[in-house]
Design an enzyme around this catalytic site. Structure first.
Site, PDB file in Angstrom:
ATOM      1  N   HIS A   1       0.850  -1.193   0.000  1.00 26.35           N
ATOM      2  CA  HIS A   1       0.000   0.000   0.000  1.00 26.35           C
ATOM      3  C   HIS A   1       0.882   1.238   0.000  1.00 26.35           C
ATOM      4  O   HIS A   1       1.844   1.316   0.773  1.00 26.35           O
ATOM      5  CB  HIS A   1      -0.885   0.066   1.249  1.00 26.35           C
ATOM      6  CG  HIS A   1      -1.677  -1.172   1.519  1.00 26.35           C
ATOM      7  ND1 HIS A   1      -1.293  -2.126   2.441  1.00 26.35           N
ATOM      8  CD2 HIS A   1      -2.843  -1.607   0.993  1.00 26.35           C
ATOM      9  CE1 HIS A   1      -2.188  -3.091   2.476  1.00 26.35           C
ATOM     10  NE2 HIS A   1      -3.141  -2.811   1.605  1.00 26.35           N
TER      11      HIS A   1
ATOM     12  N   HIS B   1       7.184 -27.330 -41.602  1.00 31.72           N
ATOM     13  CA  HIS B   1       6.306 -26.208 -41.281  1.00 31.72           C
ATOM     14  C   HIS B   1       5.896 -25.468 -42.555  1.00 31.72           C
ATOM     15  O   HIS B   1       4.721 -25.173 -42.784  1.00 31.72           O
ATOM     16  CB  HIS B   1       7.009 -25.223 -40.334  1.00 31.72           C
ATOM     17  CG  HIS B   1       7.029 -25.643 -38.903  1.00 31.72           C
ATOM     18  ND1 HIS B   1       7.684 -26.761 -38.466  1.00 31.72           N
ATOM     19  CD2 HIS B   1       6.466 -25.067 -37.801  1.00 31.72           C
ATOM     20  CE1 HIS B   1       7.545 -26.869 -37.152  1.00 31.72           C
ATOM     21  NE2 HIS B   1       6.799 -25.845 -36.723  1.00 31.72           N
TER      22      HIS B   1
END
Length: 428
Positions: A327, A419
Protein backbone atom coordinates in the site's frame (compact mmCIF):
# COMPACT_ATOMS: atom_id res chain seq x y z
CA UNK A 1 10.93 3.30 15.35
CA UNK A 2 13.93 3.88 13.15
CA UNK A 3 14.29 7.56 12.14
CA UNK A 4 16.78 8.34 9.38
CA UNK A 5 17.50 11.73 7.80
CA UNK A 6 19.23 12.31 4.48
CA UNK A 7 21.90 14.27 6.37
CA UNK A 8 22.83 11.20 8.44
CA UNK A 9 26.04 9.36 7.51
CA UNK A 10 24.06 6.11 7.16
CA UNK A 11 21.58 7.59 4.67
CA UNK A 12 22.97 5.90 1.55
CA UNK A 13 23.11 2.54 3.30
CA UNK A 14 19.51 2.90 4.48
CA UNK A 15 18.27 4.02 1.06
CA UNK A 16 19.98 1.04 -0.60
CA UNK A 17 18.39 -1.37 1.90
CA UNK A 18 14.92 -0.28 0.77
CA UNK A 19 15.49 -1.99 -2.59
CA UNK A 20 13.91 -5.28 -1.57
CA UNK A 21 13.37 -8.63 -3.25
CA UNK A 22 10.79 -11.05 -1.92
CA UNK A 23 12.69 -14.18 -0.92
CA UNK A 24 12.17 -16.72 1.83
CA UNK A 25 14.97 -17.69 4.20
CA UNK A 26 16.74 -21.02 3.79
CA UNK A 27 15.04 -22.26 6.96
CA UNK A 28 11.54 -21.43 5.67
CA UNK A 29 12.29 -23.03 2.30
CA UNK A 30 13.49 -26.21 3.99
CA UNK A 31 10.47 -26.49 6.28
CA UNK A 32 8.02 -25.90 3.44
CA UNK A 33 9.77 -28.39 1.18
CA UNK A 34 9.42 -31.03 3.88
CA UNK A 35 5.74 -30.27 4.42
CA UNK A 36 4.96 -30.51 0.71
CA UNK A 37 6.89 -33.76 0.37
CA UNK A 38 4.95 -35.33 3.26
CA UNK A 39 1.54 -34.14 2.02
CA UNK A 40 2.27 -35.48 -1.46
CA UNK A 41 3.27 -38.85 -0.02
CA UNK A 42 0.75 -39.30 2.80
CA UNK A 43 -2.20 -37.03 1.99
CA UNK A 44 -4.70 -36.52 4.81
CA UNK A 45 -2.49 -38.12 7.44
CA UNK A 46 0.27 -35.56 6.87
CA UNK A 47 -2.16 -32.64 6.72
CA UNK A 48 -3.71 -33.64 10.05
CA UNK A 49 -0.32 -34.15 11.71
CA UNK A 50 0.95 -30.73 10.61
CA UNK A 51 -2.32 -29.09 11.67
CA UNK A 52 -1.88 -30.50 15.19
CA UNK A 53 1.82 -29.58 15.29
CA UNK A 54 1.52 -26.02 13.98
CA UNK A 55 -2.02 -24.98 15.01
CA UNK A 56 -2.65 -27.20 18.02
CA UNK A 57 -5.92 -28.54 16.57
CA UNK A 58 -6.77 -32.23 16.55
CA UNK A 59 -8.88 -32.91 13.47
CA UNK A 60 -9.96 -35.99 11.55
CA UNK A 61 -10.47 -36.45 7.83
CA UNK A 62 -14.22 -36.13 8.47
CA UNK A 63 -14.02 -32.98 10.63
CA UNK A 64 -11.55 -31.26 8.29
CA UNK A 65 -14.37 -30.07 6.04
CA UNK A 66 -17.03 -27.52 6.98
CA UNK A 67 -20.45 -28.58 5.77
CA UNK A 68 -22.77 -26.39 3.75
CA UNK A 69 -25.23 -26.54 6.66
CA UNK A 70 -22.57 -25.12 9.00
CA UNK A 71 -21.78 -22.41 6.47
CA UNK A 72 -25.46 -21.51 6.17
CA UNK A 73 -25.92 -21.57 9.94
CA UNK A 74 -23.03 -19.16 10.45
CA UNK A 75 -25.14 -16.42 8.89
CA UNK A 76 -27.34 -16.32 12.00
CA UNK A 77 -24.35 -16.31 14.37
CA UNK A 78 -22.33 -13.50 12.85
CA UNK A 79 -24.33 -10.56 14.20
CA UNK A 80 -26.39 -7.98 12.28
CA UNK A 81 -23.75 -5.22 12.20
CA UNK A 82 -21.11 -7.49 10.69
CA UNK A 83 -23.59 -8.95 8.20
CA UNK A 84 -24.56 -5.50 6.91
CA UNK A 85 -20.87 -4.59 6.60
CA UNK A 86 -20.13 -7.82 4.73
CA UNK A 87 -23.00 -7.16 2.34
CA UNK A 88 -21.85 -3.59 1.65
CA UNK A 89 -18.25 -4.72 1.02
CA UNK A 90 -19.37 -7.62 -1.16
CA UNK A 91 -21.48 -5.33 -3.35
CA UNK A 92 -18.53 -3.00 -4.00
CA UNK A 93 -16.03 -5.80 -4.65
CA UNK A 94 -18.41 -7.77 -6.89
CA UNK A 95 -19.33 -4.65 -8.90
CA UNK A 96 -15.68 -3.66 -9.35
CA UNK A 97 -14.81 -7.22 -10.42
CA UNK A 98 -17.60 -7.42 -12.98
CA UNK A 99 -16.35 -4.24 -14.64
CA UNK A 100 -12.84 -5.74 -14.82
CA UNK A 101 -13.72 -9.04 -16.51
CA UNK A 102 -11.93 -9.70 -19.80
CA UNK A 103 -14.28 -9.95 -22.77
CA UNK A 104 -14.13 -12.19 -25.85
CA UNK A 105 -13.13 -10.43 -29.06
CA UNK A 106 -12.43 -11.25 -32.70
CA UNK A 107 -10.99 -9.53 -35.76
CA UNK A 108 -8.84 -10.14 -38.85
CA UNK A 109 -5.10 -9.80 -39.37
CA UNK A 110 -3.38 -8.28 -42.42
CA UNK A 111 -3.62 -11.53 -44.40
CA UNK A 112 -7.35 -11.84 -43.74
CA UNK A 113 -7.20 -14.63 -41.11
CA UNK A 114 -9.78 -14.48 -38.36
CA UNK A 115 -8.11 -14.08 -34.95
CA UNK A 116 -9.43 -13.46 -31.48
CA UNK A 117 -9.53 -14.49 -27.85
CA UNK A 118 -12.07 -16.25 -25.66
CA UNK A 119 -12.05 -16.28 -21.86
CA UNK A 120 -13.31 -19.03 -19.59
CA UNK A 121 -13.27 -19.21 -15.80
CA UNK A 122 -11.05 -21.82 -14.21
CA UNK A 123 -13.07 -24.90 -13.31
CA UNK A 124 -11.65 -25.29 -9.80
CA UNK A 125 -9.60 -22.81 -7.76
CA UNK A 126 -8.25 -22.66 -4.24
CA UNK A 127 -8.36 -19.56 -2.03
CA UNK A 128 -6.29 -19.29 1.13
CA UNK A 129 -7.74 -17.12 3.91
CA UNK A 130 -5.37 -16.49 6.84
CA UNK A 131 -6.53 -16.93 10.43
CA UNK A 132 -3.80 -16.61 13.01
CA UNK A 133 -4.27 -13.74 15.44
CA UNK A 134 -7.48 -12.49 13.79
CA UNK A 135 -10.19 -13.94 11.51
CA UNK A 136 -9.65 -12.08 8.24
CA UNK A 137 -13.26 -11.86 7.08
CA UNK A 138 -12.22 -9.14 4.64
CA UNK A 139 -9.84 -11.50 2.84
CA UNK A 140 -12.73 -13.90 2.28
CA UNK A 141 -14.59 -11.12 0.49
CA UNK A 142 -11.52 -9.88 -1.38
CA UNK A 143 -10.61 -13.26 -2.90
CA UNK A 144 -13.64 -15.55 -3.10
CA UNK A 145 -15.91 -12.81 -4.46
CA UNK A 146 -13.63 -12.38 -7.47
CA UNK A 147 -13.77 -16.10 -8.21
CA UNK A 148 -17.54 -15.98 -8.02
CA UNK A 149 -17.75 -12.89 -10.25
CA UNK A 150 -15.59 -14.68 -12.83
CA UNK A 151 -17.99 -17.64 -12.83
CA UNK A 152 -15.67 -20.25 -11.28
CA UNK A 153 -17.94 -23.23 -10.49
CA UNK A 154 -15.77 -24.83 -7.76
CA UNK A 155 -14.23 -22.47 -5.20
CA UNK A 156 -12.21 -24.25 -2.51
CA UNK A 157 -11.20 -22.34 0.62
CA UNK A 158 -8.63 -23.33 3.23
CA UNK A 159 -8.46 -21.37 6.48
CA UNK A 160 -6.84 -22.35 9.79
CA UNK A 161 -9.04 -23.18 12.75
CA UNK A 162 -8.48 -22.50 16.44
CA UNK A 163 -7.11 -25.07 18.85
CA UNK A 164 -10.70 -26.13 19.55
CA UNK A 165 -11.19 -26.98 15.88
CA UNK A 166 -13.65 -24.16 15.18
CA UNK A 167 -13.63 -21.27 12.71
CA UNK A 168 -15.01 -17.83 13.54
CA UNK A 169 -18.69 -17.68 12.43
CA UNK A 170 -18.16 -14.22 10.96
CA UNK A 171 -15.50 -15.62 8.66
CA UNK A 172 -17.77 -18.50 7.67
CA UNK A 173 -20.59 -16.05 6.95
CA UNK A 174 -18.25 -14.04 4.72
CA UNK A 175 -17.24 -17.20 2.84
CA UNK A 176 -20.88 -18.17 2.36
CA UNK A 177 -21.77 -14.71 1.04
CA UNK A 178 -18.73 -14.57 -1.25
CA UNK A 179 -19.55 -17.91 -2.89
CA UNK A 180 -17.23 -20.59 -1.44
CA UNK A 181 -18.35 -24.08 -2.48
CA UNK A 182 -15.94 -26.06 -0.25
CA UNK A 183 -14.29 -24.95 3.01
CA UNK A 184 -11.57 -26.82 4.91
CA UNK A 185 -10.31 -25.72 8.32
CA UNK A 186 -6.62 -26.23 7.65
CA UNK A 187 -3.90 -23.65 7.21
CA UNK A 188 -0.21 -23.16 6.59
CA UNK A 189 1.99 -24.78 3.97
CA UNK A 190 0.05 -28.04 4.40
CA UNK A 191 -3.11 -26.34 3.12
CA UNK A 192 -1.34 -25.06 0.01
CA UNK A 193 0.13 -28.53 -0.60
CA UNK A 194 -3.29 -30.15 -0.17
CA UNK A 195 -4.89 -27.83 -2.71
CA UNK A 196 -2.01 -28.21 -5.16
CA UNK A 197 -1.49 -31.98 -5.02
CA UNK A 198 -4.76 -33.22 -3.54
CA UNK A 199 -5.48 -35.63 -0.69
CA UNK A 200 -8.07 -38.32 -0.07
CA UNK A 201 -10.47 -35.54 0.98
CA UNK A 202 -9.43 -32.49 -1.06
CA UNK A 203 -9.30 -32.73 -4.85
CA UNK A 204 -6.50 -30.66 -6.42
CA UNK A 205 -7.25 -27.22 -7.86
CA UNK A 206 -5.96 -25.53 -11.01
CA UNK A 207 -4.86 -22.25 -9.41
CA UNK A 208 -4.25 -20.98 -5.87
CA UNK A 209 -5.01 -17.47 -4.63
CA UNK A 210 -4.67 -15.49 -1.44
CA UNK A 211 -2.23 -14.04 1.11
CA UNK A 212 -0.49 -15.71 4.03
CA UNK A 213 2.57 -15.82 6.25
CA UNK A 214 6.07 -16.56 5.00
CA UNK A 215 5.44 -20.34 5.02
CA UNK A 216 2.24 -20.02 2.99
CA UNK A 217 3.87 -17.70 0.46
CA UNK A 218 6.87 -20.03 0.09
CA UNK A 219 4.53 -23.02 -0.34
CA UNK A 220 2.79 -21.19 -3.19
CA UNK A 221 6.17 -20.49 -4.78
CA UNK A 222 7.24 -24.13 -4.53
CA UNK A 223 3.90 -25.36 -5.91
CA UNK A 224 4.13 -23.11 -8.98
CA UNK A 225 4.09 -25.22 -12.11
CA UNK A 226 2.00 -27.96 -10.54
CA UNK A 227 -0.71 -25.32 -10.21
CA UNK A 228 -0.95 -21.74 -11.35
CA UNK A 229 -0.35 -19.05 -8.72
CA UNK A 230 -1.86 -15.57 -8.48
CA UNK A 231 0.94 -13.63 -6.76
CA UNK A 232 3.05 -13.76 -3.60
CA UNK A 233 1.24 -11.67 -0.96
CA UNK A 234 2.79 -11.93 2.49
CA UNK A 235 2.71 -9.86 5.71
CA UNK A 236 0.94 -6.51 5.40
CA UNK A 237 2.81 -3.25 4.81
CA UNK A 238 2.25 0.42 4.07
CA UNK A 239 4.51 3.22 2.87
CA UNK A 240 3.42 6.85 3.13
CA UNK A 241 4.98 9.62 1.03
CA UNK A 242 3.94 13.12 2.07
CA UNK A 243 4.99 16.74 1.86
CA UNK A 244 4.16 19.50 4.34
CA UNK A 245 0.43 19.14 3.60
CA UNK A 246 0.30 15.76 5.30
CA UNK A 247 -1.83 15.42 8.44
CA UNK A 248 0.44 13.95 11.13
CA UNK A 249 -2.45 12.41 13.09
CA UNK A 250 -3.84 10.65 10.01
CA UNK A 251 -0.40 9.40 8.94
CA UNK A 252 0.35 8.01 12.39
CA UNK A 253 -3.04 6.27 12.44
CA UNK A 254 -2.29 4.54 9.13
CA UNK A 255 1.14 3.43 10.38
CA UNK A 256 -0.45 1.88 13.48
CA UNK A 257 -3.24 0.28 11.46
CA UNK A 258 -0.65 -1.71 9.54
CA UNK A 259 1.54 -2.39 12.56
CA UNK A 260 -1.30 -4.02 14.49
CA UNK A 261 -1.17 -6.97 12.07
CA UNK A 262 1.92 -7.93 14.06
CA UNK A 263 4.68 -10.41 13.17
CA UNK A 264 6.51 -9.34 10.01
CA UNK A 265 4.33 -6.34 9.15
CA UNK A 266 6.06 -3.13 8.07
CA UNK A 267 5.15 0.54 7.92
CA UNK A 268 7.22 3.40 6.58
CA UNK A 269 6.93 7.15 6.20
CA UNK A 270 8.94 9.31 3.81
CA UNK A 271 8.75 13.10 3.74
CA UNK A 272 10.76 16.10 2.69
CA UNK A 273 9.45 18.14 5.64
CA UNK A 274 11.45 17.84 8.90
CA UNK A 275 8.69 19.33 11.05
CA UNK A 276 6.15 16.80 9.77
CA UNK A 277 8.57 13.93 10.47
CA UNK A 278 8.83 14.97 14.12
CA UNK A 279 5.06 15.41 14.45
CA UNK A 280 4.38 11.94 13.00
CA UNK A 281 6.89 10.32 15.37
CA UNK A 282 5.21 11.97 18.35
CA UNK A 283 1.72 11.05 17.12
CA UNK A 284 2.64 7.38 16.69
CA UNK A 285 3.75 7.20 20.33
CA UNK A 286 0.68 9.09 21.56
CA UNK A 287 -1.90 7.07 19.61
CA UNK A 288 -0.23 3.70 20.20
CA UNK A 289 -0.66 4.01 23.96
CA UNK A 290 -4.45 4.00 23.52
CA UNK A 291 -4.69 0.89 21.32
CA UNK A 292 -5.56 -2.64 22.43
CA UNK A 293 -3.19 -4.87 20.41
CA UNK A 294 -0.03 -3.88 22.25
CA UNK A 295 1.46 -7.37 21.92
CA UNK A 296 1.28 -7.05 18.13
CA UNK A 297 2.10 -3.35 17.90
CA UNK A 298 5.21 -3.04 20.05
CA UNK A 299 7.46 -5.53 18.20
CA UNK A 300 6.54 -4.00 14.83
CA UNK A 301 7.19 -0.47 16.09
CA UNK A 302 10.61 -1.57 17.31
CA UNK A 303 11.72 -3.45 14.20
CA UNK A 304 9.30 -2.82 11.33
CA UNK A 305 8.54 0.92 11.34
CA UNK A 306 10.84 3.50 9.77
CA UNK A 307 10.57 7.26 9.21
CA UNK A 308 12.79 8.86 6.56
CA UNK A 309 13.53 12.51 5.84
CA UNK A 310 14.35 12.69 2.12
CA UNK A 311 15.95 15.66 0.32
CA UNK A 312 12.94 15.94 -2.03
CA UNK A 313 9.67 14.26 -2.95
CA UNK A 314 11.25 13.14 -6.21
CA UNK A 315 13.89 11.24 -4.22
CA UNK A 316 11.06 9.92 -2.06
CA UNK A 317 9.31 8.58 -5.16
CA UNK A 318 12.53 6.83 -6.21
CA UNK A 319 12.69 5.16 -2.80
CA UNK A 320 9.04 4.14 -3.12
CA UNK A 321 9.78 2.38 -6.41
CA UNK A 322 12.75 0.60 -4.86
CA UNK A 323 10.66 -0.53 -1.88
CA UNK A 324 7.62 -1.53 -3.99
CA UNK A 325 5.07 -1.22 -1.17
CA UNK A 326 1.87 -3.21 -0.89
CA UNK A 327 0.00 0.00 0.00
CA UNK A 328 1.21 3.50 -0.81
CA UNK A 329 -0.41 6.63 0.55
CA UNK A 330 0.56 9.75 -1.41
CA UNK A 331 -0.18 13.13 0.15
CA UNK A 332 1.16 16.15 -1.69
CA UNK A 333 0.09 19.44 -3.19
CA UNK A 334 2.14 18.35 -6.24
CA UNK A 335 0.16 15.18 -6.91
CA UNK A 336 0.13 15.67 -10.69
CA UNK A 337 3.96 15.79 -10.65
CA UNK A 338 4.69 12.97 -8.19
CA UNK A 339 1.99 10.38 -8.95
CA UNK A 340 3.30 9.61 -12.48
CA UNK A 341 6.70 8.80 -10.94
CA UNK A 342 5.29 5.85 -8.93
CA UNK A 343 5.68 2.55 -10.79
CA UNK A 344 5.70 -0.38 -8.34
CA UNK A 345 3.03 0.13 -5.65
CA UNK A 346 0.33 -2.51 -5.24
CA UNK A 347 -2.36 0.10 -4.51
CA UNK A 348 -2.13 3.88 -4.21
CA UNK A 349 -4.28 5.94 -1.82
CA UNK A 350 -4.41 9.63 -2.68
CA UNK A 351 -4.75 12.50 -0.22
CA UNK A 352 -5.18 12.95 3.51
CA UNK A 353 -8.71 11.54 3.52
CA UNK A 354 -7.97 8.15 1.90
CA UNK A 355 -7.20 5.66 4.69
CA UNK A 356 -5.78 2.31 3.67
CA UNK A 357 -8.34 0.59 5.92
CA UNK A 358 -11.13 1.55 3.51
CA UNK A 359 -9.24 -0.29 0.78
CA UNK A 360 -8.74 -3.22 3.15
CA UNK A 361 -12.45 -3.65 3.79
CA UNK A 362 -14.74 -1.78 1.44
CA UNK A 363 -13.60 0.30 -1.55
CA UNK A 364 -13.87 -2.32 -4.31
CA UNK A 365 -10.41 -3.35 -5.59
CA UNK A 366 -9.10 -6.50 -3.92
CA UNK A 367 -6.81 -5.91 -0.94
CA UNK A 368 -4.73 -8.97 -1.92
CA UNK A 369 -1.56 -7.22 -3.10
CA UNK A 370 2.14 -8.04 -3.63
CA UNK A 371 4.39 -7.55 -0.60
CA UNK A 372 8.06 -7.80 0.28
CA UNK A 373 9.13 -6.06 -2.91
CA UNK A 374 7.18 -8.41 -5.18
CA UNK A 375 5.34 -5.39 -6.58
CA UNK A 376 8.26 -4.97 -8.98
CA UNK A 377 7.04 -8.13 -10.73
CA UNK A 378 3.41 -8.72 -9.72
CA UNK A 379 0.21 -6.65 -9.75
CA UNK A 380 -2.52 -6.98 -7.15
CA UNK A 381 -5.26 -9.59 -7.40
CA UNK A 382 -7.78 -8.93 -10.20
CA UNK A 383 -10.79 -10.84 -11.44
CA UNK A 384 -9.21 -11.69 -14.80
CA UNK A 385 -6.69 -13.85 -12.93
CA UNK A 386 -9.60 -16.26 -12.45
CA UNK A 387 -10.06 -16.46 -16.24
CA UNK A 388 -8.18 -18.62 -18.73
CA UNK A 389 -7.37 -17.07 -22.09
CA UNK A 390 -7.56 -19.09 -25.32
CA UNK A 391 -6.63 -17.69 -28.72
CA UNK A 392 -8.77 -18.50 -31.77
CA UNK A 393 -7.44 -18.60 -35.37
CA UNK A 394 -9.30 -19.41 -38.61
CA UNK A 395 -7.89 -19.15 -42.17
CA UNK A 396 -9.54 -19.60 -45.55
CA UNK A 397 -7.96 -20.21 -48.96
CA UNK A 398 -7.24 -16.54 -49.57
CA UNK A 399 -5.65 -15.85 -46.18
CA UNK A 400 -3.55 -19.03 -46.18
CA UNK A 401 -2.25 -18.11 -49.67
CA UNK A 402 -1.24 -14.65 -48.47
CA UNK A 403 0.38 -16.15 -45.36
CA UNK A 404 2.39 -18.82 -47.22
CA UNK A 405 5.43 -16.79 -48.40
CA UNK A 406 5.90 -15.24 -44.96
CA UNK A 407 5.69 -18.61 -43.20
CA UNK A 408 8.06 -20.11 -45.82
CA UNK A 409 10.62 -17.40 -44.97
CA UNK A 410 10.48 -18.22 -41.26
CA UNK A 411 10.56 -21.97 -41.94
CA UNK A 412 13.61 -21.62 -44.18
CA UNK A 413 15.71 -19.67 -41.69
CA UNK A 414 14.74 -21.99 -38.81
CA UNK A 415 15.32 -25.14 -40.89
CA UNK A 416 11.76 -26.38 -40.45
CA UNK A 417 10.75 -27.38 -43.96
CA UNK A 418 7.73 -29.39 -42.75
CA UNK A 419 6.31 -26.21 -41.28
CA UNK A 420 6.60 -24.44 -44.62
CA UNK A 421 5.13 -27.38 -46.53
CA UNK A 422 2.13 -27.61 -44.18
CA UNK A 423 1.13 -24.14 -45.38
CA UNK A 424 2.28 -24.49 -48.99
CA UNK A 425 0.20 -27.66 -49.51
CA UNK A 426 -2.91 -25.64 -48.68
CA UNK A 427 -1.91 -22.63 -50.80
CA UNK A 428 -1.36 -24.91 -53.83
Amino acid sequence: MKIIRHTDPTWQETAAALNRRAEASDAVQEVVSGVIKEVRARGNAAVLEFTERFDGAQLTAESMAISQDELAGSWNLAGPDLLQSLIASHRNVFSFAQKSLRQNWSGTNEQGAQVGEVYHPFERVGCYVPGGSAPLVSTAIMTVTLASAAGVPEIVVCTPCGKDGTVNPGLLAALKLAGATEVYKIGGAQAIAAMAYGTETIRPVAKIFGPGNSFVVEAKRQAFGVVSIDLLPGPSEVLILADRTGNASFIAADILAQAEHGKDSQAGFITDDAALLDKVAAEVDRQCAKLSRQAQLRPVLEKGVFLLLAPSLEEGARLVNAYAPEHLTLITERESDILPLIRTAGAIFLGNDSPVAVGDFLAGPSHTLPTGGAGKSFPGLTVDMFQRRTSIIRLDKASVTLSEPIVRSFATVEGLDAHGESVAIRAR
